[in-house]
Design a protein around this motif. Structure first.
Motif, mmCIF file in Angstrom:
data_model
loop_
_atom_site.group_PDB
_atom_site.id
_atom_site.type_symbol
_atom_site.label_atom_id
_atom_site.label_comp_id
_atom_site.label_asym_id
_atom_site.label_seq_id
_atom_site.Cartn_x
_atom_site.Cartn_y
_atom_site.Cartn_z
ATOM 1 N N MET A 1 0.825 -1.202 0.000
ATOM 2 C CA MET A 1 0.000 0.000 0.000
ATOM 3 C C MET A 1 0.862 1.256 0.000
ATOM 4 S SD MET A 1 -3.111 1.044 -0.129
ATOM 5 C CE MET A 1 -4.038 2.546 0.111
ATOM 6 N N GLN A 2 2.056 1.166 0.587
ATOM 7 C CA GLN A 2 2.934 2.328 0.661
ATOM 8 C C GLN A 2 3.358 2.790 -0.728
ATOM 9 O OE1 GLN A 2 6.421 1.750 3.072
ATOM 10 N NE2 GLN A 2 6.987 3.903 3.024
ATOM 11 N N LEU A 3 3.739 1.841 -1.592
ATOM 12 C CA LEU A 3 4.151 2.209 -2.948
ATOM 13 C C LEU A 3 2.988 2.836 -3.707
ATOM 14 C CD1 LEU A 3 6.127 2.269 -5.303
ATOM 15 C CD2 LEU A 3 5.459 -0.094 -5.833
ATOM 16 N N LEU A 4 1.803 2.268 -3.579
ATOM 17 C CA LEU A 4 0.639 2.828 -4.260
ATOM 18 C C LEU A 4 0.387 4.259 -3.805
ATOM 19 C CD1 LEU A 4 -1.844 2.681 -6.070
ATOM 20 C CD2 LEU A 4 -3.059 1.507 -4.214
ATOM 21 N N GLN A 5 0.425 4.492 -2.503
ATOM 22 C CA GLN A 5 0.169 5.839 -1.993
ATOM 23 C C GLN A 5 1.243 6.818 -2.457
ATOM 24 O OE1 GLN A 5 -2.628 6.773 -0.458
ATOM 25 N NE2 GLN A 5 -1.849 8.863 -0.624
ATOM 26 N N GLN A 6 2.488 6.400 -2.432
ATOM 27 C CA GLN A 6 3.582 7.264 -2.897
ATOM 28 C C GLN A 6 3.411 7.615 -4.375
ATOM 29 O OE1 GLN A 6 6.977 4.831 -1.972
ATOM 30 N NE2 GLN A 6 7.114 5.546 0.152
ATOM 31 N N THR A 7 2.966 6.648 -5.153
ATOM 32 C CA THR A 7 2.768 6.863 -6.585
ATOM 33 C C THR A 7 1.631 7.835 -6.833
ATOM 34 O OG1 THR A 7 3.588 4.624 -7.048
ATOM 35 C CG2 THR A 7 2.296 5.697 -8.779
ATOM 36 N N ILE A 8 0.524 7.648 -6.130
ATOM 37 C CA ILE A 8 -0.620 8.555 -6.264
ATOM 38 C C ILE A 8 -0.197 9.989 -5.975
ATOM 39 C CG2 ILE A 8 -2.833 9.196 -5.215
ATOM 40 C CD1 ILE A 8 -3.297 6.157 -4.763
ATOM 41 N N GLU A 9 0.593 10.171 -4.944
ATOM 42 C CA GLU A 9 1.011 11.515 -4.526
ATOM 43 C C GLU A 9 1.917 12.195 -5.553
ATOM 44 O OE1 GLU A 9 2.747 10.849 -0.706
ATOM 45 O OE2 GLU A 9 0.810 10.447 0.268
ATOM 46 N N LYS A 10 2.567 11.412 -6.415
ATOM 47 C CA LYS A 10 3.464 11.978 -7.431
ATOM 48 C C LYS A 10 2.740 12.402 -8.713
ATOM 49 C CE LYS A 10 7.322 10.012 -8.458
ATOM 50 N NZ LYS A 10 8.264 8.942 -8.874
ATOM 51 N N ILE A 11 1.502 11.985 -8.885
ATOM 52 C CA ILE A 11 0.786 12.258 -10.133
ATOM 53 C C ILE A 11 0.233 13.676 -10.117
ATOM 54 C CG2 ILE A 11 -1.134 11.564 -11.631
ATOM 55 C CD1 ILE A 11 -0.792 8.713 -10.518
ATOM 56 N N VAL A 12 0.624 14.454 -11.108
ATOM 57 C CA VAL A 12 0.166 15.842 -11.229
ATOM 58 C C VAL A 12 -0.508 16.035 -12.580
ATOM 59 C CG1 VAL A 12 1.961 16.714 -9.687
ATOM 60 C CG2 VAL A 12 2.400 16.605 -12.157
ATOM 61 N N CYS A 13 -1.169 17.162 -12.736
ATOM 62 C CA CYS A 13 -1.833 17.461 -14.009
ATOM 63 C C CYS A 13 -0.812 17.732 -15.103
ATOM 64 C CB CYS A 13 -2.740 18.681 -13.846
ATOM 65 S SG CYS A 13 -4.110 18.428 -12.712
ATOM 66 N N LEU A 14 -1.269 17.732 -16.340
ATOM 67 C CA LEU A 14 -0.410 18.129 -17.452
ATOM 68 C C LEU A 14 0.142 19.524 -17.214
ATOM 69 C CD1 LEU A 14 -2.424 17.070 -20.636
ATOM 70 C CD2 LEU A 14 -0.863 15.711 -19.256
ATOM 71 N N ASP A 15 1.289 19.812 -17.819
ATOM 72 C CA ASP A 15 1.838 21.163 -17.771
ATOM 73 C C ASP A 15 0.999 22.050 -18.692
ATOM 74 O OD1 ASP A 15 3.417 23.512 -18.355
ATOM 75 O OD2 ASP A 15 5.121 22.473 -17.458
ATOM 76 N N GLN A 16 0.113 22.835 -18.106
ATOM 77 C CA GLN A 16 -0.827 23.625 -18.895
ATOM 78 C C GLN A 16 -0.139 24.726 -19.696
ATOM 79 O OE1 GLN A 16 -3.920 22.712 -19.350
ATOM 80 N NE2 GLN A 16 -3.681 21.008 -17.913
ATOM 81 N N LYS A 17 0.964 25.252 -19.178
ATOM 82 C CA LYS A 17 1.700 26.293 -19.898
ATOM 83 C C LYS A 17 2.288 25.734 -21.195
ATOM 84 C CE LYS A 17 5.454 29.660 -19.324
ATOM 85 N NZ LYS A 17 6.326 29.172 -20.402
ATOM 86 N N ILE A 18 2.945 24.578 -21.082
ATOM 87 C CA ILE A 18 3.527 23.953 -22.281
ATOM 88 C C ILE A 18 2.423 23.514 -23.234
ATOM 89 C CG2 ILE A 18 4.876 21.997 -23.125
ATOM 90 C CD1 ILE A 18 6.597 24.096 -21.804
ATOM 91 N N ALA A 19 1.334 22.964 -22.687
ATOM 92 C CA ALA A 19 0.218 22.543 -23.538
ATOM 93 C C ALA A 19 -0.357 23.732 -24.306
ATOM 94 C CB ALA A 19 -0.864 21.874 -22.701
#
Length: 349
Positions: free
Chosen positions: A1-19
């Motif tokens: 569960m620790q790896l899953l939680q750490q992974t979730i916390e690293k996910i961010v939205c697309l870079d809207q400026k570059i997009a």
């Protein structure tokens, strides 16, 4: 569960400026506005994912998760369960459908035993990360424990991380598991809160009882296990498959590393729904490849909220649609890299 939680916390939205910069460039390339259709949208998405106006995907891999299913004993398919073993070995030999298509698109095929019923050799090119020897029969009780469902997801995260460390810039998802349209349809039935009969298909081959029997097995599994449609991990645990969890983990791992991941057909789309249910921002990193022929595939894509790029009447699985989509992704990158804007060539419109 620790790896899953750490992974979730690293996910961010697309870079809207570059997009936004990519959208501005695409809109002013030397062509009529919007004339490249969805290729333009794909280019913008890929730029936003990678934070690069000229993304490059030279290193590609398709992770093929292989597992067996206890519900097989209910006669839901006409194919022998031994096919899971044989085809997984064939991935390692490079002779399956996804392997042949992958040769054209330059994709490396990475077979993973996440839950095959028998023990597989470890010296033939198959990664052994077995959570258990196949799921339990979901028509008699939960397919797995919650801990096993989370472990399957975390195996997918681990494999994605390992491939990305090797230099892979884009991933695809694939699967192998005789009977796996049954748990996939069960998951969809739960999440749509609908009777399974209307979304149940032939899979790789129907058992003697036909569609009605297959749907009844799914119906019984849902009734016995009462999966919670508001908790996708609970649904995976009760009526899912280990390879479905593994593919969901690959998608989460890719998103956490800002790597696009190409979703194959019906079963991969179900895994994508699980991944997005765990962390909604994962959706920004998904590219859906083809519209499967399975009856539930269209509804699954609608539930995910992403329209597949290709209509090829395919239903092989394995990641074959993902392999086929890679050249289209490269084409989207090429328009950003190799087409100038009107201003850059001194033309005014």
């Amino acid at each position: 569960m620790q790896l899953l939680q750490q992974t979730i916390e690293k996910i961010v939205c697309l870079d809207q400026k570059i997009a936004a910069e990519a959208r501005e460039r695409v809109d002013h390339l030397i062509k009529p506005a919007k004339s490249l259709g969805r290729l333009e949208d794909l280019a913008v998405q890929l730029a936003g994912i990678t934070r690069n106006l000229k993304p490059v995907f030279d290193q590609k891999a398709i992770i093929v998760m292989a597992a067996d299913h206890g519900v097989y004993e209910e006669g839901v398919t006409s194919n022998p369960q031994e096919v899971t073993v044989g085809q997984t070995l064939n991935f390692a030999k490079g002779i399956t459908g996804v392997c042949a298509i992958g040769q054209v698109s330059g994709a490396r095929i990475v077979p993973v035993d996440i839950g095959i019923k028998v023990e597989m050799p470890s010296d033939v090119g198959i990664i052994i990360r077995k959570v258990k020897n196949g799921t339990d029969n979901m028509a008699k009780g939960p397919a797995m424990t919650r801990e096993e469902a989370i472990k399957a997801i975390e195996v997918g995260i681990e494999i994605a991380n390992e491939e990305i460390k090797k230099g892979v810039q884009i991933l695809g998802t694939g699967e192998m598991g005789i009977g796996n349209t049954t748990p996939s349809t069960a998951i969809l039935s739960v999440l749509l809160r609908c009777d399974p009969l209307g979304i149940t298909g032939r899979g790789a081959g129907l058992g003697k009882g036909g569609l009605e029997h297959k749907a009844e097995v799914i119906r019984r599994a849902i009734h016995i296990n009462e999966p919670n449609p508001d908790d996708v991990i609970d649904v995976l645990e009760k009526v899912g498959g280990l390879e479905i969890g593994g593919m969901a983990g690959v998608m989460l791992g890719a998103a956490a590393n800002r790597i696009p991941v190409v979703v194959d057909g019906f079963i991969s789309t179900i895994a994508a729904i699980i991944a997005v249910g765990i962390e909604p921002k994962t959706k920004d990193y998904l590219v859906t490849s083809h519209a499967s022929q399975e009856p539930g595939a269209k509804l699954a894509s609608e539930l995910l909220g992403l329209e597949p790029m290709l209509m090829m009447n395919m239903c092989l699985g394995e990641g074959s649609g993902a392999a086929l989509a890679f050249p289209i992704i490269e084409a989207a990158c090429s328009i950003l890299k190799n087409m100038p804007t009107f201003a850059e060539i001194g033309m005014e419109i």
